[in-house]
Design a protein around this motif. Sequence first.
Motif, short mmCIF file in Angstrom:
data_model
loop_
_atom_site.label_atom_id
_atom_site.label_comp_id
_atom_site.label_asym_id
_atom_site.label_seq_id
_atom_site.Cartn_x
_atom_site.Cartn_y
_atom_site.Cartn_z
N LEU A 181 7.28 75.06 62.78
CA LEU A 181 6.68 74.27 63.86
C LEU A 181 5.17 74.19 63.70
O LEU A 181 4.55 73.16 64.00
CB LEU A 181 7.00 74.91 65.22
N GLU A 182 4.57 75.28 63.21
CA GLU A 182 3.12 75.33 63.05
C GLU A 182 2.65 74.72 61.74
O GLU A 182 1.46 74.71 61.43
CB GLU A 182 2.64 76.78 63.15
N GLY A 183 3.61 74.26 60.92
CA GLY A 183 3.26 73.65 59.65
C GLY A 183 2.82 74.64 58.60
O GLY A 183 2.17 74.28 57.62
N LYS A 184 3.18 75.92 58.77
CA LYS A 184 2.76 76.96 57.84
C LYS A 184 3.85 77.35 56.84
O LYS A 184 3.70 78.32 56.11
CB LYS A 184 2.30 78.20 58.61
N SER A 185 4.94 76.60 56.84
CA SER A 185 6.02 76.86 55.89
C SER A 185 6.31 75.57 55.14
O SER A 185 6.53 74.52 55.75
CB SER A 185 7.27 77.35 56.63
N LYS A 186 6.32 75.65 53.83
CA LYS A 186 6.51 74.45 53.02
C LYS A 186 7.94 73.92 53.13
O LYS A 186 8.16 72.71 53.15
CB LYS A 186 6.17 74.77 51.55
N TYR A 187 8.92 74.85 53.21
CA TYR A 187 10.32 74.45 53.27
C TYR A 187 10.94 74.91 54.59
O TYR A 187 10.67 76.04 55.04
CB TYR A 187 11.10 75.05 52.09
N PRO A 188 11.79 74.11 55.20
CA PRO A 188 12.43 74.47 56.48
C PRO A 188 13.61 75.42 56.27
O PRO A 188 14.76 75.07 56.51
CB PRO A 188 12.87 73.12 57.04
N THR A 189 13.32 76.61 55.80
CA THR A 189 14.39 77.55 55.41
C THR A 189 15.13 78.14 56.62
O THR A 189 16.17 78.78 56.45
CB THR A 189 13.80 78.73 54.60
N SER A 190 14.59 77.94 57.83
CA SER A 190 15.29 78.49 59.00
C SER A 190 16.68 77.86 59.16
O SER A 190 17.59 78.49 59.71
CB SER A 190 14.47 78.26 60.28
N GLY A 191 16.85 76.63 58.66
CA GLY A 191 18.18 76.01 58.71
C GLY A 191 19.19 76.81 57.92
O GLY A 191 20.34 77.02 58.37
N ARG A 227 11.09 66.84 56.95
CA ARG A 227 11.44 68.25 57.01
C ARG A 227 12.50 68.51 58.08
O ARG A 227 13.31 69.43 57.95
CB ARG A 227 10.20 69.10 57.28
N ASP A 228 12.48 67.72 59.15
CA ASP A 228 13.51 67.87 60.17
C ASP A 228 14.89 67.53 59.61
O ASP A 228 15.89 68.20 59.93
CB ASP A 228 13.21 66.96 61.37
N ILE A 229 14.95 66.48 58.78
CA ILE A 229 16.22 66.09 58.17
C ILE A 229 16.69 67.16 57.20
O ILE A 229 17.87 67.53 57.17
CB ILE A 229 16.08 64.73 57.45
N ILE A 230 15.74 67.66 56.39
CA ILE A 230 16.09 68.72 55.41
C ILE A 230 16.59 69.96 56.15
O ILE A 230 17.57 70.60 55.74
CB ILE A 230 14.88 69.05 54.53
N TRP A 231 15.91 70.30 57.25
CA TRP A 231 16.32 71.46 58.06
C TRP A 231 17.76 71.31 58.52
O TRP A 231 18.56 72.24 58.42
CB TRP A 231 15.38 71.58 59.25
N LEU A 232 18.08 70.13 59.01
CA LEU A 232 19.43 69.87 59.51
C LEU A 232 20.45 69.96 58.37
O LEU A 232 21.52 70.57 58.52
CB LEU A 232 19.48 68.49 60.17
N LEU A 233 20.11 69.39 57.21
CA LEU A 233 21.05 69.39 56.08
C LEU A 233 21.25 70.79 55.52
O LEU A 233 22.36 71.13 55.06
CB LEU A 233 20.54 68.45 54.98
N LEU A 234 20.18 71.62 55.56
CA LEU A 234 20.31 72.98 55.05
C LEU A 234 21.30 73.80 55.87
O LEU A 234 21.81 74.83 55.40
CB LEU A 234 18.95 73.67 55.03
N PHE A 235 21.54 73.38 57.09
CA PHE A 235 22.58 74.04 57.88
C PHE A 235 23.92 73.33 57.74
O PHE A 235 24.95 73.97 57.46
CB PHE A 235 22.19 74.09 59.36
N ILE A 236 23.94 72.03 57.91
CA ILE A 236 25.20 71.29 58.01
C ILE A 236 26.00 71.35 56.71
O ILE A 236 27.22 71.54 56.73
CB ILE A 236 24.93 69.83 58.41
N ILE A 237 25.33 71.18 55.57
CA ILE A 237 26.08 71.12 54.29
C ILE A 237 26.80 72.44 53.99
O ILE A 237 28.02 72.45 53.80
CB ILE A 237 25.15 70.70 53.14
#
Length: 952
Positions: A181-191, A227-237
Amino acid sequence: MGTRSAQTGERDIQVDITKMNVKLKKRRYIEYLLVVIGIVVYVYHSSLFFDWVVDDAGISFGFAKNIANGYGAVLNPGSEVVEGYSNPLWVLIISIFIRANIFEPYLTTNILGLLLGVTNLVVTYLLTRKLVSNKESILIGLPSVFLAFSTPFVAWSLSGLETPLYSLLLVLSAYTYILELEGKSKYPTSGLLLFLVAVTRPEGFGFFALMLAHRSIYSYNNGVDKRDIIWLLLFIIPFGLYHAWHYSYFGFIMPNTFYYKTGGSLFSDIRSGYRYILPFFIQYRMWLLVLFIPIIFINSLKSGLPVLANRFYSRLVILLMVLGGIVFALATGGDWMMELRFIAPVVPFAVILVYIGMRETASVISKSIQRSNIQFASLAIVVILVSGLVISPSLSASPEASANPTVPIEDVETHEKKSYSIAQKSDTLDNATLLVPDMGAHAYYGDLRYIDLAGLADVTIGHNGYERNIFGNYIFQQKKPTIIQARGTWAERSYINSYDKFQRDYTSAGIHGWYVRKSIFTSSTTEPQTDTNTSINNHIKFSGYTNQRNVTYPGGNIHYTGYWGKIEKTNQSYRIKVQITKQDNTLKEYDREIIYGWYPTSQWKINKTYFEHYKYNVPESLNNGTYNVSIIIESSSSSFSKKIVDDEIIVSSNRSSALAEKKYRSIADSESTKQKLQLAEQAHKLNPNNKTYQLLSNKFEDNYDYEYIQLAKKSYQNGDYNTAREYINKVGNNLLDNRTANNLRRKVSNEYVKKGDLAKKQGNISGAYKMYKTAVTVYGKNSEAIRKRTKIQHHPKIRYSEFVYEKVPENATSVRVEFSDKLDLVGYELQSKDIESGTEIYPKYYFECQQEMDRDYILFSHHEGKNRKVNSRNRFRGSHTIDYPTSKCKPGDIIMTSSFVKTPSIDERTSVVVRMGVWNPDASEGLDPNVATGNVSMNNGRVEVIEYNLTA
């Protein structure tokens, strides 16, 4: 002059920066010190629970063991696939440790719990730093201290369950999510971390749903990016792929534990959920959250600064995590275990909110007070008061929880040992099945085959609960467990003691709550080595015995199998005395009841043979020589005594060695591998300390098995799969590490899978199930066979297959009685024409379905005395049921149903006639009978089919 002033100003700024850095370093040292204090407290606190692993963890260990050994997700090797656990990622991790041969329940889970817990303390500190400015407090490490004192968090970290992993993944997910959220992570790995949360426990998906809602609101106000789309895909797939496999493997969307615990629905017991979460707020003082949350979020919204706006969203994440844990407990009604197991994973978020609320409250107070010394005193009071409120409950709760933990696995292990002892005494170790509710220790430590009475690891019970017809048929018709352990709550929930078939088929095993099936003590043939046919008071007879080892060594064992029968009805009970003597001197004496007292002679039936197996220890103090073994039967209520066995045994390590050597030398003269194997085994039994005999025995056993494998291979190549299967079955569990044997097992098993597929394609569900079941028997690691068998095993045709026949059995008496053109009685069976009064009979009736029916009819029967009254009403009733639902009948189906009857005690021989009919429970009337063929008569609209003699 101006230049000098500028230089002076720059030096002042640098001095200020240096002072600020020094202050920040000092503040950071205090933060680190608090975290270190938290870790020390956590390790010490954890030591209270080092010797506790909850029994439920054993279920995970048991499934992990079978997965590691290649059997798949099964309770017993070769049994149905079932997700009898709700922590798949944890089970996978444990299976890796087992596979690597570095797993020990207490040590491994303690180490894992400590590592995960300490990591959680550190991540909790880092998460708190993201939510509170470094300039605002020097006590950012305080939540880690709160967490280290928390009884629910610490206790469940050391329980052997997935709680520490689950909690850490939640905290890591929140931390990385806030960084994003703060833009301090390059990849949305929380997904991806949220996916791991979801496969650690099924309710983990709910936390992803909360984060999805949060991210949607945040993105709506701040704009959507890739990054929001990537975050979602990292969970859904990965989540989609996992559940596609999950459904194809298990056949259900949710784990079996979900269906049992919730009945397939949520929020059905919200009152219990409310009672469950109440201690979280009252005992552990989390009512502080109710006070602090408004202050936290009002202060976050006061300023329009972007950083505070982001802080509002970040703090909202923490609140959602706490709410997620509370809502889940409410939805499921909580559980019965100690210390808030369902809420323990979100305790880190709760203590973070308490800390932020405490800091915000202190800030409000300091701003309203001008004098610095009063400000400091006020801040100190707030910190001490809140810290005391949070920490103090655990100071008393932890010692109490440590002293009285929830069902330790070691306690249930003692139950498992009792069950093993019963199976050993009844000589059923090789094929015993045990119906038991506390499954953990049994699943991991046990060697028997288990049925989970609690339903967590059993599909039928898990999905249907204790619905009377389904549960009764499943347990007493299909599974027929050898041993049943049911007492207290589980006996009450299942009503197992109320079933007629339980009363008829089982007897107490001498321990409260343990029962053993009577039929394991009965034999259709008498096979003693030594016949005696000794009558005991003309009540019972001792038919003979088999001495399975008459040569032993000091401290060894002798084994006897005794065969008994009943001559006439008696309530007299008898005991057995076994004496080892030398020249009339009694050296050792054993006293016991016949069949351990489990199956009293008063319950025996005439013309049946009963047998018992006993092992007696020979004292180590005996010298070499020949000793007499006498078995004497005595009456429990009189002075009657009679010797029924007079045998001898040889006790001598030297004699044993000599006999063993003789057996060993005779191996060279033997031609067949089978005979060589037998001689080598006998030599090893005579002299167990001789490793040569053991190695030779193993060698010949392998050779013997190799011969079978070669014969099986030849049969397989000739397309004779049944013969190949028979040879493979003779090998049993030997050669499991042999690649050739396993390849052959797999090939033959696959042929039966093909046969099953063909039968299924042709609509023959029963045939398909039989083929898949055979495939698993041949090769227990055939995952395709296990999956396909599990997928159809709950089909109605399979569930009731034992009640459906292609034709009436040849040993049944043929008749033909039509019942309203719906059902025809076409045959019946009765075990004997002479029935001893006071015993049970269970006539079987065979019906042919004439048409499809829209309701389930039931059988009723009345047994009436023909010559004289058998009791005050001159009749007694059979059980009212038809085992196979008639609504599932197809025209031409032959269905069997049995009617259990407890006969009354009488004084004189009496003829009894059975009057039966078929009843429509919806209309409360019977179907009209019409006799077509057979020796059948009518009496007042009832059919008289069976007649027998009731003897005194």
